[in-house]
Scaffold this motif. Sequence first.
Motif, short mmCIF file in Angstrom:
data_model
loop_
_atom_site.label_atom_id
_atom_site.label_comp_id
_atom_site.label_asym_id
_atom_site.label_seq_id
_atom_site.Cartn_x
_atom_site.Cartn_y
_atom_site.Cartn_z
N ILE A 149 -17.05 27.69 -15.58
CA ILE A 149 -16.89 26.69 -14.52
C ILE A 149 -15.93 25.60 -14.97
CG2 ILE A 149 -18.11 24.84 -13.31
CD1 ILE A 149 -20.54 26.80 -13.15
N SER A 150 -16.12 25.11 -16.17
CA SER A 150 -15.25 24.04 -16.66
C SER A 150 -13.81 24.50 -16.73
CB SER A 150 -15.71 23.59 -18.05
OG SER A 150 -16.92 22.88 -17.96
N HIS A 151 -13.63 25.72 -17.22
CA HIS A 151 -12.25 26.17 -17.36
C HIS A 151 -11.59 26.43 -16.02
CE1 HIS A 151 -8.90 28.98 -17.99
NE2 HIS A 151 -8.59 28.04 -18.85
N ASP A 152 -12.35 26.95 -15.07
CA ASP A 152 -11.79 27.15 -13.75
C ASP A 152 -11.30 25.83 -13.17
OD1 ASP A 152 -12.40 29.78 -13.96
OD2 ASP A 152 -14.04 29.79 -12.52
N ARG A 153 -12.04 24.77 -13.42
CA ARG A 153 -11.63 23.47 -12.92
C ARG A 153 -10.38 22.99 -13.61
NH1 ARG A 153 -17.57 20.55 -12.79
NH2 ARG A 153 -18.33 21.60 -10.91
N ASP A 154 -10.28 23.25 -14.90
CA ASP A 154 -9.07 22.87 -15.61
C ASP A 154 -7.87 23.64 -15.06
OD1 ASP A 154 -10.46 21.10 -17.17
OD2 ASP A 154 -10.66 22.43 -18.89
N SER A 155 -8.08 24.89 -14.73
CA SER A 155 -6.99 25.67 -14.15
C SER A 155 -6.52 25.06 -12.85
CB SER A 155 -7.45 27.11 -13.88
OG SER A 155 -7.68 27.80 -15.09
N LEU A 156 -7.48 24.70 -12.02
CA LEU A 156 -7.11 24.11 -10.73
C LEU A 156 -6.33 22.82 -10.96
CD1 LEU A 156 -7.42 24.35 -7.64
CD2 LEU A 156 -9.43 22.88 -7.83
N MET A 157 -6.77 22.05 -11.93
CA MET A 157 -6.07 20.80 -12.21
C MET A 157 -4.65 21.07 -12.68
SD MET A 157 -7.15 17.34 -14.00
CE MET A 157 -7.51 17.63 -15.67
N SER A 158 -4.47 22.06 -13.53
CA SER A 158 -3.13 22.41 -13.99
C SER A 158 -2.23 22.73 -12.81
CB SER A 158 -3.18 23.62 -14.92
OG SER A 158 -3.25 23.22 -16.26
N VAL A 159 -2.72 23.62 -11.98
CA VAL A 159 -1.90 24.08 -10.86
C VAL A 159 -1.58 22.93 -9.90
CG1 VAL A 159 -1.91 25.56 -8.82
CG2 VAL A 159 -2.67 26.45 -11.01
N CYS A 160 -2.53 22.03 -9.74
CA CYS A 160 -2.34 20.96 -8.76
C CYS A 160 -1.53 19.79 -9.29
CB CYS A 160 -3.70 20.46 -8.28
SG CYS A 160 -4.55 21.55 -7.13
N THR A 161 -1.54 19.57 -10.57
CA THR A 161 -0.95 18.33 -11.08
C THR A 161 0.25 18.51 -11.99
OG1 THR A 161 -2.37 18.19 -13.04
CG2 THR A 161 -3.22 17.23 -11.01
N LEU A 162 0.51 19.73 -12.43
CA LEU A 162 1.62 19.91 -13.38
C LEU A 162 2.81 20.58 -12.71
CD1 LEU A 162 -0.18 21.13 -16.64
CD2 LEU A 162 0.48 18.81 -16.01
N PRO A 163 4.01 20.13 -13.04
CA PRO A 163 5.20 20.85 -12.59
C PRO A 163 5.31 22.20 -13.30
CG PRO A 163 5.80 19.07 -14.07
CD PRO A 163 4.32 18.94 -13.80
N ALA A 164 6.16 23.04 -12.79
CA ALA A 164 6.19 24.44 -13.23
C ALA A 164 6.35 24.58 -14.74
CB ALA A 164 7.32 25.17 -12.50
N ASP A 165 7.30 23.87 -15.31
CA ASP A 165 7.53 24.01 -16.75
C ASP A 165 6.29 23.66 -17.55
OD1 ASP A 165 10.05 24.68 -16.06
OD2 ASP A 165 11.05 23.02 -17.08
N ALA A 166 5.65 22.57 -17.16
CA ALA A 166 4.46 22.13 -17.88
C ALA A 166 3.33 23.12 -17.72
CB ALA A 166 4.04 20.75 -17.38
N ARG A 167 3.27 23.75 -16.58
CA ARG A 167 2.21 24.72 -16.34
C ARG A 167 2.35 25.90 -17.30
NH1 ARG A 167 2.92 23.83 -10.53
NH2 ARG A 167 3.06 26.02 -9.92
N VAL A 168 3.57 26.34 -17.48
CA VAL A 168 3.80 27.44 -18.41
C VAL A 168 3.46 27.01 -19.83
CG1 VAL A 168 5.55 28.95 -19.41
CG2 VAL A 168 5.53 28.53 -16.95
N ALA A 169 3.87 25.82 -20.20
CA ALA A 169 3.56 25.32 -21.54
C ALA A 169 2.05 25.23 -21.73
CB ALA A 169 4.21 23.94 -21.74
N ASP A 170 1.37 24.72 -20.71
CA ASP A 170 -0.07 24.56 -20.81
C ASP A 170 -0.77 25.92 -20.88
OD1 ASP A 170 -2.09 22.43 -20.83
OD2 ASP A 170 -2.87 23.48 -19.06
N PHE A 171 -0.20 26.88 -20.18
CA PHE A 171 -0.73 28.24 -20.24
C PHE A 171 -0.63 28.80 -21.66
CE2 PHE A 171 0.81 32.68 -20.25
CZ PHE A 171 -0.33 33.34 -19.82
N LEU A 172 0.52 28.62 -22.29
CA LEU A 172 0.70 29.11 -23.65
C LEU A 172 -0.25 28.36 -24.61
CD1 LEU A 172 4.59 29.38 -23.80
CD2 LEU A 172 2.93 31.25 -23.63
#
Lengths: 256, 256
Positions: A149-172
Amino acid sequence: MLDTATASKIAPSSPCPGMPAAAGHDCGNRSTAETLRLLGEQLRPQRRVVHMGDTIYQAGERFGNLYILNSGFFKIVNLSADGREQVVGLKFRGDWLGFDGIAGGRYSCDAVSMDTGEVWVVSYEALLAACITRPELLQVLHAAMSREISHDRDSLMSVCTLPADARVADFLRYWAESLAERGMRADEITLRMTRAEIGNYLGMTLESVSRALSRLARDNVIGFATKGRRDVQIPDVGALSAFVQRCLAPAPAMLQ
Amino acid sequence: MLDTATASKIAPSSPCPGMPAAAGHDCGNRSTAETLRLLGEQLRPQRRVVHMGDTIYQAGERFGNLYILNSGFFKIVNLSADGREQVVGLKFRGDWLGFDGIAGGRYSCDAVSMDTGEVWVVSYEALLAACITRPELLQVLHAAMSREISHDRDSLMSVCTLPADARVADFLRYWAESLAERGMRADEITLRMTRAEIGNYLGMTLESVSRALSRLARDNVIGFATKGRRDVQIPDVGALSAFVQRCLAPAPAMLQ
DNA sequence: CGTTCGATTGAGGAAGATCAATTAATGTGG
DNA sequence: CCACATTAATTGATCTTCCTCAATCGAACG
C-alpha cells in the motif's frame, strides 16, 4: 526515523542479532532472508519454478492462493474493461503476489514473470489457519500488504509530481534500492523491461524513457555497460536522488 | 497482447446485484453496513467525532491504531522528503485508515477529514488478538486491505492512461459509485475538495480540472447546482463512463 | 546474412501547464 | 444586513513539456 518501540509486542523477535551486512537496515522489520526462512519453515509451501513470460495468475481468475517470490522478478499488469494495460507494480525477492484477489474473490491483475525464478504457492485458507496458531505469520503478512500500500502511494506521487526525467531517475533509484535491500548488487542492474514497459509503468512514452536515460548517461548519473543498453550502471544511488531534486528545483537561477 | 476482451474488470463493485444495501448474504463481500455492524459489535471501538480539517494521524507519527470510518470523508495525503504533497486516496464510510503504518511502525501519510464525521479507533494489537479468536474479523480486515491495493492500482492506471478530461470524469464516476455502494445518493454529490486538491489527486493543475468540469457540464454529462459549483449533479453515472471512452476513442472520424 | 525487435534520435504538433485577468462565493467587522 | 476582504473558480493567452511520427541504428536470432 524508524524506531523499535512500537514493535515491542507486534514484532516479537528480530532484534537483528549479528546480521549479515546486507540485511539488517531496519530492526522493526525482519530482513527479507529471515522472513523467507520463517515462511518456508512454517508454511512448507509448494515451490514452483517460473520462466520469463510465465503468468502466475491472471485477471479474472478465481482467487485461492497467495504467492511469495523467492527469486526472480515479476511485473503486475492491471487491465481495464476497455482494454488498457497498465504495469502497476514490480515485485522482487520476498514480495508477495495476489493480495488484490482477496476482496473480490478474483485476481484483478496479471502477474507476469520477467525472468527465471521461484515462487512459493500458499493457499490463502491454509495461510489463515496457520496465522491463527502462529501470530508472527500474521504480522509478516500484514507487513507485506502494508508495504505494498505504501509503495503504491509512492508510485502515484511519482507519476503525479515528477517530470518525465525525474520519474525515470526515481524508477532506477527504486529498482537499485530494492536490490540493495535484498542483498543483491545494485551498482549494475539489468533492466528486465523494455523501454515501452518502463514507459507504461511511469506514464510516458518509450521515446521519453529513452531520452531520459540518454540524459542521465550524459550527466554521468548512470552509465551503460559496454555492450547493450539493458544493463545500467549506477555508481551512486544518491546521484539519482540528487538528479530528481535538480529536476524539481525552480530554475537554475539564470546565472551565467 | 490483450488476449481477450475478458470481462475481468466489469462490475468492480455490486457484489450482490439488485440487493437492498443491508441484506447481504455472502457473495464474498459483505455490505458496508453489515461489516460496520460486525466490527462495532466485535471490537467495541472507541468512537471519535472529527470535523473538517482534523487529522486522525500524521506522517511520521508512531503507528498503533487503525481507524474505521463510520461517517464523513477523509483524504490521505502523502508527503515526500523534499516537501511535495500528494493526495493519494479518498476514504468513505466503511473504509479503513492507517494500513500504511503497519510495516514501518509509523504512519507515512496524513489522514485529513474533509467533513464532520465519526471514526472508530481500533488498537492494532487488540485487533490482532480479536482476529485470533474470530477469524471472520481477519477476513474483513484483509478484504479492506485488498480493496485498497486494488483501488490504488486503478488510480495509477487512471493517471497513467487517461487524458485530463477523462481523469476528471473517472474521478466523478468513482466518487458517485462510492456513494452509491454505501447507499448514499449519488445523483448530486458535494465535492469536498477544491479544484486544486482534485488536481493534485489527479496529477493536473486546478485550471485543467476547472476546464474539464466546464466541458463535462457543456456536454450535459454533469450539471452544476443552481448556486455554487461545489455541488455536481450526475444524472447518469453511465454517461461519465461513456465520456471516458469517448476521450479514449482514436478520433471522431473527421466527419463533416 | 538478412530479418526482426528494441532503442535512439530528430522534427513537428498537441495536450496541458503557466501566467494573468475576471468573476463568483465565503467570510468579517461594522 | 451591507461594504469589504479573502479565497476559490473560471476563462483566456501564451509557453513548455511531452507525445507523435519517422528515420536510423544496433543487437539478437534463425
